[in-house]
Design a protein around this motif. Structure first.
Motif, PDB file in Angstrom:
ATOM      1  N   LYS A   1     -47.837 -19.856 200.611  1.00  0.00           N
ATOM      2  CA  LYS A   1     -48.186 -20.667 199.448  1.00  0.00           C
ATOM      3  C   LYS A   1     -49.347 -21.582 199.794  1.00  0.00           C
ATOM      4  CE  LYS A   1     -46.412 -24.471 196.668  1.00  0.00           C
ATOM      5  NZ  LYS A   1     -45.334 -25.477 196.554  1.00  0.00           N
ATOM      6  N   LEU A   2     -50.336 -21.638 198.915  1.00  0.00           N
ATOM      7  CA  LEU A   2     -51.411 -22.606 199.083  1.00  0.00           C
ATOM      8  C   LEU A   2     -50.824 -24.015 199.049  1.00  0.00           C
ATOM      9  CD1 LEU A   2     -54.253 -21.239 196.766  1.00  0.00           C
ATOM     10  CD2 LEU A   2     -54.091 -21.050 199.247  1.00  0.00           C
ATOM     11  N   ASN A   3     -51.388 -24.906 199.880  1.00  0.00           N
ATOM     12  CA  ASN A   3     -50.840 -26.259 199.942  1.00  0.00           C
ATOM     13  C   ASN A   3     -51.887 -27.228 200.466  1.00  0.00           C
ATOM     14  OD1 ASN A   3     -50.491 -26.599 203.036  1.00  0.00           O
ATOM     15  ND2 ASN A   3     -49.508 -24.643 202.598  1.00  0.00           N
ATOM     16  N   SER A   4     -51.588 -28.512 200.352  1.00  0.00           N
ATOM     17  CA  SER A   4     -52.546 -29.544 200.760  1.00  0.00           C
ATOM     18  C   SER A   4     -52.592 -29.728 202.269  1.00  0.00           C
ATOM     19  CB  SER A   4     -52.171 -30.878 200.098  1.00  0.00           C
ATOM     20  OG  SER A   4     -50.859 -31.272 200.477  1.00  0.00           O
ATOM     21  N   GLU A   5     -51.510 -29.360 202.970  1.00  0.00           N
ATOM     22  CA  GLU A   5     -51.463 -29.591 204.422  1.00  0.00           C
ATOM     23  C   GLU A   5     -52.392 -28.653 205.185  1.00  0.00           C
ATOM     24  OE1 GLU A   5     -48.696 -29.122 202.562  1.00  0.00           O
ATOM     25  OE2 GLU A   5     -48.121 -31.241 202.435  1.00  0.00           O
ATOM     26  N   GLY A   6     -52.657 -27.469 204.638  1.00  0.00           N
ATOM     27  CA  GLY A   6     -53.509 -26.527 205.353  1.00  0.00           C
ATOM     28  C   GLY A   6     -52.808 -25.823 206.494  1.00  0.00           C
ATOM     29  N   ILE A   7     -51.490 -25.901 206.538  1.00  0.00           N
ATOM     30  CA  ILE A   7     -50.690 -25.101 207.461  1.00  0.00           C
ATOM     31  C   ILE A   7     -49.879 -24.151 206.599  1.00  0.00           C
ATOM     32  CG2 ILE A   7     -48.826 -25.102 209.164  1.00  0.00           C
ATOM     33  CD1 ILE A   7     -51.426 -26.134 210.284  1.00  0.00           C
ATOM     34  N   TYR A   8     -50.042 -22.859 206.839  1.00  0.00           N
ATOM     35  CA  TYR A   8     -49.503 -21.857 205.931  1.00  0.00           C
ATOM     36  C   TYR A   8     -48.326 -21.132 206.577  1.00  0.00           C
ATOM     37  CZ  TYR A   8     -53.990 -23.033 203.973  1.00  0.00           C
ATOM     38  OH  TYR A   8     -55.062 -23.739 203.476  1.00  0.00           O
ATOM     39  N   LYS A   9     -47.160 -21.405 206.047  1.00  0.00           N
ATOM     40  CA  LYS A   9     -45.938 -20.777 206.535  1.00  0.00           C
ATOM     41  C   LYS A   9     -45.766 -19.433 205.837  1.00  0.00           C
ATOM     42  CE  LYS A   9     -40.948 -21.562 206.902  1.00  0.00           C
ATOM     43  NZ  LYS A   9     -39.834 -22.505 206.579  1.00  0.00           N
ATOM     44  N   VAL A  10     -45.808 -18.375 206.603  1.00  0.00           N
ATOM     45  CA  VAL A  10     -45.640 -17.039 206.035  1.00  0.00           C
ATOM     46  C   VAL A  10     -44.186 -16.890 205.603  1.00  0.00           C
ATOM     47  CG1 VAL A  10     -45.839 -14.558 206.425  1.00  0.00           C
ATOM     48  CG2 VAL A  10     -47.456 -16.126 207.510  1.00  0.00           C
ATOM     49  N   THR A  11     -43.972 -16.714 204.321  1.00  0.00           N
ATOM     50  CA  THR A  11     -42.610 -16.701 203.782  1.00  0.00           C
ATOM     51  C   THR A  11     -42.117 -15.314 203.390  1.00  0.00           C
ATOM     52  OG1 THR A  11     -43.511 -17.197 201.586  1.00  0.00           O
ATOM     53  CG2 THR A  11     -42.758 -19.067 202.925  1.00  0.00           C
ATOM     54  N   SER A  12     -43.010 -14.359 203.301  1.00  0.00           N
ATOM     55  CA  SER A  12     -42.585 -13.005 202.951  1.00  0.00           C
ATOM     56  C   SER A  12     -43.592 -12.005 203.482  1.00  0.00           C
ATOM     57  CB  SER A  12     -42.432 -12.844 201.440  1.00  0.00           C
ATOM     58  OG  SER A  12     -43.684 -12.914 200.795  1.00  0.00           O
ATOM     59  N   GLY A  13     -43.151 -10.774 203.537  1.00  0.00           N
ATOM     60  CA  GLY A  13     -44.005  -9.703 204.019  1.00  0.00           C
ATOM     61  C   GLY A  13     -43.255  -8.390 203.974  1.00  0.00           C
ATOM     62  N   PRO A  14     -43.832  -7.333 204.550  1.00  0.00           N
ATOM     63  CA  PRO A  14     -43.119  -6.058 204.583  1.00  0.00           C
ATOM     64  C   PRO A  14     -41.756  -6.212 205.257  1.00  0.00           C
ATOM     65  CG  PRO A  14     -45.411  -5.758 205.213  1.00  0.00           C
ATOM     66  CD  PRO A  14     -45.181  -7.234 205.134  1.00  0.00           C
ATOM     67  N   ALA A  15     -40.695  -5.820 204.548  1.00  0.00           N
ATOM     68  CA  ALA A  15     -39.343  -5.903 205.111  1.00  0.00           C
ATOM     69  C   ALA A  15     -39.019  -4.685 205.951  1.00  0.00           C
ATOM     70  CB  ALA A  15     -38.315  -6.052 203.995  1.00  0.00           C
ATOM     71  N   MET A  16     -39.871  -3.704 205.914  1.00  0.00           N
ATOM     72  CA  MET A  16     -39.902  -2.569 206.831  1.00  0.00           C
ATOM     73  C   MET A  16     -41.228  -1.861 206.603  1.00  0.00           C
ATOM     74  SD  MET A  16     -39.358  -1.003 203.975  1.00  0.00           S
ATOM     75  CE  MET A  16     -38.373   0.075 202.921  1.00  0.00           C
ATOM     76  N   ARG A  17     -41.632  -1.054 207.543  1.00  0.00           N
ATOM     77  CA  ARG A  17     -42.820  -0.219 207.369  1.00  0.00           C
ATOM     78  C   ARG A  17     -42.407   1.201 207.737  1.00  0.00           C
ATOM     79  NH1 ARG A  17     -45.552  -4.548 210.672  1.00  0.00           N
ATOM     80  NH2 ARG A  17     -46.530  -5.984 209.176  1.00  0.00           N
ATOM     81  N   ILE A  18     -42.355   2.083 206.749  1.00  0.00           N
ATOM     82  CA  ILE A  18     -41.904   3.455 206.965  1.00  0.00           C
ATOM     83  C   ILE A  18     -43.072   4.419 206.799  1.00  0.00           C
ATOM     84  CG2 ILE A  18     -40.466   5.325 206.029  1.00  0.00           C
ATOM     85  CD1 ILE A  18     -38.433   3.225 205.194  1.00  0.00           C
ATOM     86  N   ILE A  19     -43.181   5.384 207.708  1.00  0.00           N
ATOM     87  CA  ILE A  19     -44.128   6.491 207.571  1.00  0.00           C
ATOM     88  C   ILE A  19     -43.393   7.771 207.941  1.00  0.00           C
ATOM     89  CG2 ILE A  19     -46.373   7.434 208.187  1.00  0.00           C
ATOM     90  CD1 ILE A  19     -47.214   4.695 209.181  1.00  0.00           C
TER      91      ILE A  19
END
Length: 798
Positions: A718-736
């Motif tokens: 999330k964009l924020n004023s602190e400029g420290i970006y906590k990654v809160t979501s992403g690929p929950a798996m990567r399948i090929i």
């Protein structure tokens, strides 16, 4: 002194847990013999290097009973949290802090719907899917009654009640809610519409814009299926949920015409909020006539994603709009009625009782109109917007769910037609079902029951509930849903973006993303015709966002560089930025800080601080930004609290000055040291990790990742004023998976396959995930048995 006492307390707790883990739990056992009630024959469970169970049974019932037992052994507390959310009983288990969440879910109707869905499920009789689900439930309960419970129960002073089919439907209800975007968006859009007007809405993307990328449809003639007829307070409430929200996803399936092997190449990475443990539990089942490797939600016996030896199925969020809000008109002569035209309709009322840990039970009232439950009491954004009753009309709760039947059929399908038939059973939430098989077929179906709305109804603005012409008009047949079957392009892909106009002429509204991920996927796939498992990894791991480059160039064009001579180095780097998010770059660090302040300066005076924070958490922010920036006559540029008219260039220049000053304070005067890596943090939170120092024990941290706004490998923050970006979501798996070698498919999870804190598989994939590496999805029996590190033999009770 207080810090010292706190530190000593934390160390003591860690020591106590360490002793408890060693004495009572240790690493959970993955070997030995166990007797399991209800088994007909022996079941062998082999565990590979990463703790994936490979279950070999002689019949279906034994296989699902064994899966239930092992799933509970590894993920019982996660199952507990998910069923508590879906059944509205968190406060009974965790205490009064969760009363508002429980009331919200009860009002929305998810627990009531779970009861109705379960009753319909039972009424079908002894179907194959019910027999399998019953066996799975028995396996879960066998562990609850006789296994070593996870340490979380000890810390909470609780014990789990037995698992049930109704709990299973509650979990599906939780999943369905996480896909529902209306409550997070529509009150804010309505507020904008009423208080600011159409000129302000024109500068953001409430609906899909012409420049956004749409998914092309390709309808077959031969495949047919049955026709089936704001402030930020809600976001703050949902942040308390002890389970992650399902947020997005990518999937693409490439036909043999574009692969080196000449066989279908299947890819899927579902985007879900980070959590410990991560959402998916992998398990491989084998019994005569059935072989399936699946990704399971806790408490669900059938894989939502997975593959057999002849077909593979994945999913992404459809993002269709399936929830409307009706502003009701009370009958002046009877406050317990609403009017539609001149006709009165009763407001029904029911009482719900919440059990609260450590407190007396709470009774509260839920009122419903013909449109659905009245949400004002549980959604403050709605209550502050109007005093009139606002009813939620949500497709999911309008009829019992057949998701369990659909998932069973998809797992056991023998043809593409059978998967299409199963997809037609899913009325909500909207899912993109992605398909590939060994016979060369590729397909995508948008699975959902799509309502026909009146032309005058704007799907994201509260409708006039009293207008007879604003009422729902019926349903489109499933055969008209967006889909693509074996298209000439040689691929199908979905990335939560808008499907193109269907063959019945419908451009169905939704909460779609702008299609930047889809466009990168499409351009990359069509650039060559020799894709294989190794080469496609670079696309799944790509962190390039081309639109961010366009945004940055536009932002730079609006400033007078002479005013920022001392920062020429970082501005030059941003001008040359290619949109990637490598950790040693400084351009992303400036770009996101600058973008935040541009949007804040432009919008906060109209929306207020809370309203602006709410906007940043909607899909609109991502898909509106480019349109917002390039619109010079944008009404948002002017600061309404001043007497002068602020222009676009003035707001963008002011935002840059603020950003450069803050970054200099944050990371030092030398912009070469503003590495993106320093601005990014990543943590997978456990439900108990919200209480310090338990975060040190249960949460999982990894090295920084290439966080980004909307690249294929989307690692969101999330964009924020602190400029420290906590990654809160992403690929929950990567399948090929390449159908030329099904047994050679690969995947990776963000943390590990076990949810037991003392298991060696609790976090044994975190480094693979962070570094963009993969591990095998084993299906070869000889390899599994030869390389297995441990084995559990389940025996029938005599």
């Amino acid at each position: 002194m207080k810090k010292l006492v706190s530190l000593i307390g934390a160390l003591f707790l860690i020591l106590v847990l360490g002793i408890l883990g060693f004495v009572f739990w240790q690493s959970p056992s993955y070997k030995g013999e166990l007797k399991l009630s209800g088994l007909k024959e022996e079941v062998e469970i082999y565990f590979d290097k990463f703790g994936i169970p490979h279950i070999y049974a002689e019949n279906e019932s034994d296989a699902y009973r064994a899966l239930g037992y092992i799933h509970a052994k590894e993920r019982l507390f996660q199952l507990e949290m998910m069923r508590r959310v879906g059944s509205g009983t968190l406060s009974e288990f965790l205490g009064p802090d969760f009363i508002e969440i429980d009331q919200f879910f009860h009002t929305l109707g998810i627990p009531k719907h779970a009861k109705e869905s379960n009753a319909a499920f039972m009424a079908q009789g002894e179907t194959p899917w019910k027999k399998a689900a019953d066996a799975y439930v028995s396996g879960v309960n066998e562990f609850i009654q006789n296994g070593k419970l996870p340490v979380e129960y000890l810390l909470l002073g609780e014990k789990p009640r037995l698992y049930s089919l109704e709990d299973m439907h509650s979990i599906l209800g939780y999943m369905s809610f996480t896909f529902a975007m209306g409550l997070k968006t529509d009150p804010l859009v309505t507020k904008m519409s009423r208080e600011l007007g159409p000129d302000y809405l024109a500068s953001i993307s409430v609906q899909t814009l012409p420049e956004h990328h749409v998914i092309p449809n390709h309808y077959p003639d031969s495949l047919n299926t049955e026709n089936l007829l704001v402030t930020s307070e809600l976001s703050a409430l949902l942040e308390k949920l002890p389970v992650p929200l399902l947020e997005g996803s990518n999937s693409w399936v490439i036909s043999g015409s574009r692969t080196q092997s000449g066989q279908v190449l299947f890819n899927n990475d579902t985007h879900i909020g980070f959590a410990s443990p991560s959402v998916w539990f992998e398990a491989h089942l084998e019994y005569p006539g059935f072989s399936f490797y699946g990704n399971h939600l806790a408490g669900i016996p059938f894989g939502l994603v997975g593959h057999s030896r002849h077909h593979s199925v994945g999913l992404t969020m459809f993002e269709n709009d399936d929830q409307d809000f009706f502003e009701e008109k009370l009958n002046p002569s009877n406050p317990n009625e609403i009017l539609i035209g001149e006709q009165p309709f009763p407001i029904k009322s029911r009482k719900e009782t919440l059990k609260v840990k450590g407190k007396d039970p709470i009774e509260f009232e839920i009122r419903e109109t013909v449109h659905g439950p009245i949400m004002n009491p549980v959604v403050k954004e709605i209550a502050t917007l109007t005093s009139n009753p606002i009813s939620s009309w949500w497709v999911f709760v309008l009829e019992p769910s057949r998701a369990m039947e659909a998932l069973y059929q998809i797992n056991h399908a023998e043809s593409m037609q059978q998967v299409a038939d199963a997809a037609a059973l899913i009325h909500a939430p909207g899912l993109n079902i992605m398909y590939g098989d060994k016979w060369g077929n590729i397909a995508w179906w948008a699975a959902a029951k799509l309502p026909i709305r009146a032309e005058k109804v704007h799907s994201k603005i509260f409708a006039d509930g009293s207008d007879p012409e604003s009422q729902p008009k019926g349903w489109y047949p499933f055969t008209e849903n967006p889909q693509s079957i074996n298209p000439p392009s040689g691929f199908v892909a979905s990335a939560n973006n808008q499907p193109d106009t269907t063959r019945n002429g419908i451009f169905f509204p939704g909460y779609y993303y702008p299609g930047e991920r889809w466009n990168r996927i499409a351009k990359t796939i069509t650039s060559r015709e020799d894709w294989d498992l190794e080469s496609i990894k670079s696309l799944q791991l790509e962190t390039v966002n081309e639109v961010s480059v366009e945004n940055a160039k536009l932002m730079l064009s609006q400033i007078d560089r002479r005013q920022f001579d001392e920062h020429s180095q970082i501005l030059d780097e941003l001008a040359l930025w290619e949109g990637n998010h490598k950790l040693n770059l400084s351009a992303p660090t400036l770009y996101y800080k600058w973008l935040y302040h541009i949007l804040r300066l432009a919008m906060e005076d109209e929306l207020g601080k809370d309203g602006f924070e709410a906007y940043l958490q909607t899909f609109m922010m991502i898909r509106s930004t480019h349109h917002f920036l390039k619109h010079e006559e944008n009404k948002w540029w002017d600061n309404r609290s001043t007497d002068i008219f602020e222009s676009r260039s003035e707001i963008i220049s002011e935002a840059l000055a603020i950003s450069l000053e803050e970054l200099s304070t944050q990371f030092g005067e030398n912009s070469r040291e503003w590495d993106w890596e320093k601005a990014v943090t990543i943590e997978h939170p456990h439900p108990l990790g919200a209480k310090k120092p338990l975060d040190k024990i249960f949460n999982i941290k990894t090295e920084a990742v290439e966080a980004n706004e909307e690249a294929v490998n989307k690692l969101a923050f999330k964009l924020n004023s602190e400029g420290i970006y906590k990654v809160t979501s992403g690929p929950a798996m990567r399948i090929i998976l390449d159908f030329a070698d099904v047994e050679g498919s690969v995947s990776v999870l963000p943390t590990g396959n076990s949810g037991n804190r003392f298991s060696k598989h609790y976090a044994d994939q975190k480094e693979l995930y962070a570094k963009g590496k993969y591990r095998p999805q084993l299906m070869n029996e000889k390899t599994i048995k030869e390389k297995s590190l441990s084995k559990i033999l389940l025996l029938p009770h005599e």
